[in-house]
Design an enzyme around this catalytic site. Structure first.
Site, PDB file in Angstrom:
ATOM      1  N   GLY A  52     -31.240  19.819  -5.259  1.00  0.00           N
ATOM      2  CA  GLY A  52     -32.559  20.360  -5.587  1.00  0.00           C
ATOM      3  C   GLY A  52     -33.048  19.701  -6.857  1.00  0.00           C
ATOM      4  O   GLY A  52     -32.347  19.681  -7.874  1.00  0.00           O
ATOM      5  N   ARG A  88     -28.193   9.907  -7.772  1.00  0.00           N
ATOM      6  CA  ARG A  88     -29.129  10.080  -6.644  1.00  0.00           C
ATOM      7  C   ARG A  88     -30.485   9.508  -7.074  1.00  0.00           C
ATOM      8  O   ARG A  88     -30.921   9.720  -8.201  1.00  0.00           O
ATOM      9  CB  ARG A  88     -29.287  11.555  -6.248  1.00  0.00           C
ATOM     10  N   GLN A 199     -29.862  22.736   4.709  1.00  0.00           N
ATOM     11  CA  GLN A 199     -30.103  23.519   3.494  1.00  0.00           C
ATOM     12  C   GLN A 199     -30.881  24.804   3.819  1.00  0.00           C
ATOM     13  O   GLN A 199     -30.719  25.826   3.171  1.00  0.00           O
ATOM     14  CB  GLN A 199     -30.897  22.715   2.456  1.00  0.00           C
ATOM     15  N   ASP A 240     -39.416  16.624  -4.465  1.00  0.00           N
ATOM     16  CA  ASP A 240     -38.449  15.934  -5.317  1.00  0.00           C
ATOM     17  C   ASP A 240     -39.123  14.932  -6.228  1.00  0.00           C
ATOM     18  O   ASP A 240     -38.533  14.498  -7.215  1.00  0.00           O
ATOM     19  CB  ASP A 240     -37.400  15.234  -4.440  1.00  0.00           C
ATOM     20  N   ASN A 250     -40.393  14.747  -0.338  1.00  0.00           N
ATOM     21  CA  ASN A 250     -39.584  15.945  -0.141  1.00  0.00           C
ATOM     22  C   ASN A 250     -38.587  15.691   0.973  1.00  0.00           C
ATOM     23  O   ASN A 250     -38.542  14.601   1.564  1.00  0.00           O
ATOM     24  CB  ASN A 250     -40.488  17.148   0.178  1.00  0.00           C
TER      25      ASN A 250
HETATM   26  C1  LIG Z   1     -37.297  22.544  -5.670  1.00  0.00           C
HETATM   27  S1  LIG Z   1     -36.903  20.958  -5.229  1.00  0.00           S
HETATM   28  C2  LIG Z   1     -35.900  21.201  -3.845  1.00  0.00           C
HETATM   29  C3  LIG Z   1     -35.890  19.991  -2.975  1.00  0.00           C
HETATM   30  O1  LIG Z   1     -34.630  19.306  -3.086  1.00  0.00           O
HETATM   31  C4  LIG Z   1     -34.074  19.216  -1.792  1.00  0.00           C
HETATM   32  O2  LIG Z   1     -33.364  18.034  -1.581  1.00  0.00           O
HETATM   33  P1  LIG Z   1     -31.749  18.021  -1.732  1.00  0.00           P
HETATM   34  O3  LIG Z   1     -31.243  19.302  -1.147  1.00  0.00           O
HETATM   35  O4  LIG Z   1     -31.325  16.784  -0.959  1.00  0.00           O
HETATM   36  O5  LIG Z   1     -31.476  17.885  -3.222  1.00  0.00           O
HETATM   37  C5  LIG Z   1     -35.271  19.307  -0.878  1.00  0.00           C
HETATM   38  O6  LIG Z   1     -36.000  18.107  -0.829  1.00  0.00           O
HETATM   39  C6  LIG Z   1     -36.038  20.396  -1.549  1.00  0.00           C
HETATM   40  O7  LIG Z   1     -37.373  20.539  -1.180  1.00  0.00           O
END
Ligand SMILES: CSC[C@H]1O[C@H](OP(=O)(O)O)[C@H](O)[C@@H]1O
Length: 364
Positions: A52, A88, A199, A240, A250
Site C-alpha cells: 500500500g 518497489r 488484496q 499508488d 493503481n
Molecule cells: C492507499 S494506496 C493502496 C494501493 O496499493 C496497492 O498496491 P499493493 O498492494 O501492490 O501495494 C493498491 O494499488 C492499492 O490501491
C-alpha cells in the site's frame, strides 16, 4: 482501526522497536513481527509483508530511522536511500518518504540523525493518519449526497486494498466508507477480490468484517455487470501514484473498472493523499514505471488449508508461464474526481495545483 475491539495501526513503534502486521498471512493469521535491520525493512516492502503506497512510505521512513540508529554516517544514509528505494518501483510514496528523510538528515551532524529520523518517521505516520481522516470527511460528502438522493442504501465498489492496511490508519478509499458508517449512512461495499494477490478478498473483506461494513466479495470481472444493472452508485479506489495532470496509477484492473464506470455513467473517484501525487510527471501511461512481479503470483494462489494452515496451491499447468504487471494507469479523462485531504477536485492539472499550490510550484 480496531481488531476485535483493540485499536491497531499497521505499523508502530513499541518497546523501542518497529512492529508491523505481516499482511501476507491475513485474514487467516494475525502475525505481528518486529523489523530490526535495514535488510528486514527492505524485505518487508519488497515481499509485501506490508504494502500500500502510504504504508510503504511510512515503513521506509522507519527503515531509515532504524539504520541511522545503527550507522548514521553519510555513506549509510546514501546506501539506505538506494537499498529501500530499489524495493518497489511504482508507489511514489516510497521515494517521497526517502527524500523527506534525506532532506532532514543530510544537513545534520551524524550524532543527531538517529533521534531526528525517529521523530520524523513518527510524524510521517501521524500525518498519514490525519490526511486519511480528512479524505474520509471529504469523501463522506459524496456518499451523503447519493444517500439523500436515493433515500436508501449506497452501493460502493472498490478495488484492491486501499484500506487502513494500505496506510498507517483509516485507509484512503475506505476512509469515506468508515466515515459514512459512523454517520449512520446505509452503505454496502462490493469488494473486488483483486487477482493475483487478492488484496480485496484477503484484506479489504477482512477490514469490512472487522468494522461491521455490509459487503460482498466479487470476482474482478463482475464489476462491469453490476454497473450495467445499476447496482453500483459509486466507485472509490486508491492510488499508488497520480500525475500532475490527474492520471491515476493503481492496482492492475483499476483501468478496466474506470472504463466500465464511464460506459455506465457511474462516478469514479480516487482517494488521493497528496504525498501520492508525483508532480514531476504528467503522462502516466508513458512515464510511470509499472512493477512486474513474479509469475508465480498468477500461477499459484494462497489460502487456508482444511487443517487451518496457510498454503499456496498451483492453479495452472506445469510449464505455463505468466505475465504479472502489478499496476495500470487510468487516464484522467476517466476519473470523475480526486478526493484529497484538502477537498475534492477534478483530475486536472489546474484544479490539482489550486489545491496544492506550494507543491505544484516547487516541482515546476
Ligand atoms: C492507499 S494506496 C493502496 C494501493 O496499493 C496497492 O498496491 P499493493 O498492494 O501492490 O501495494 C493498491 O494499488 C492499492 O490501491
Amino acid at each position: 482501526m480496531k481488531i476485535n475491539g483493540t485499536p491497531f495501526r499497521s505499523i508502530w513503534c513499541e518497546a523501542g522497536e518497529v512492529r508491523i502486521i505481516d499482511q501476507r498471512w491475513l485474514p487467516h493469521e494475525l502475525r505481528i513481527v518486529p523489523l530490526r535491520t535495514r535488510a528486514e525493512f527492505a524485505a518487508a516492502i519488497r515481499d509485501m509483508w506490508v504494502r500500500g503506497a502510504p504504508l510503504i512510505g511510512a515503513t521506509a521512513a522507519w527503515g531509515m530511522a532504524v539504520q541511522m540508529a545503527d550507522d548514521p554516517s553519510d555513506a549509510a544514509l546514501a546506501e539506505t536511500w538506494e537499498v529501500l528505494h530499489a524495493t518497489r518501483p511504482t508507489a511514489i510514496n516510497l521515494r517521497w518518504a526517502l527524500n523527506e528523510m534525506r532532506r532532514l538528515l543530510a544537513p545534520l551532524p551524524p550524532s543527531e540523525r538517529a533521534a531526528a529520523a525517529a521523530r520524523r518517521a513518527a510524524e510521517i505516520c501521524d500525518e498519514d493518519v490525519e490526511i486519511n481522516r480528512r479524505i474520509g470527511a471529504h469523501g463522506l460528502t459524496l456518499i451523503r449526497e447519493i444517500a439523500e438522493r436515493k433515500r436508501g442504501r449506497v452501493n460502493i465498489l472498490t478495488h484492491c486494498n486501499a484500506g487502513w492496511l494500505a496506510t498507517v490508519d483509516w485507509g484512503t478509499a475506505t476512509s469515506p466508507i468508515y466515515h459514512a458508517l459512523e454517520a449512520g449512512i446505509d452503505v454496502h461495499v462490493f469488494v473486488d477480490e483483486t487477482r493475483p494477490r487478492n488484496q480485496g478478498a484477503l484484506l479489504t473483506a477482512w477490514e469490512m468484517n472487522s468494522h461491521g461494513v455490509s459487503h460482498d466479495l466479487i470476482v474482478d470481472n463482475a464489476g462491469g455487470h453490476l454497473m450495467q444493472h445499476g447496482e453500483v452508485d459509486l466507485v472509490i479506489v486508491g492510488t499508488d501514484r497520480t500525475t500532475a495532470q490527474g492520471d491515476v496509477c493503481n492496482k492492475i484492473g483499476t483501468y478496466l473498472k474506470a472504463l466500465a464506470a464511464k460506459a455506465n455513467g457511474v462516478p469514479f473517484y480516487v482517494a488521493l493523499p497528496s504525498p501520492t501525487i508525483d508532480w514531476t510527471v504528467r503522462d502516466g501511461v508513458a512515464e510511470i514505471p509499472i512493477e512486474e512481479r513474479s509469475g508465480a503470483e498468477v500461477t499459484h494462489v494462497q489460502g487456508k488449508a482444511p487443517d487451518g494452515s496457510v498454503i499456496s496451491v498451483q492453479i495452472s499447468p506445469d510449464g505455463t508461464g505468466a505475465r504479472n504487471p502489478a499496476f495500470d494507469v487510468t487516464p484522467a479523462a476517466l476519473v470523475t474526481g480526486l478526493i484529497t485531504e484538502r477537498g475534492i477536485c477534478a483530475a486536472e492539472a489546474g484544479a490539482m495545483a489550486a489545491l496544492f499550490p506550494e507543491a505544484a510550484r516547487s516541482a515546476a
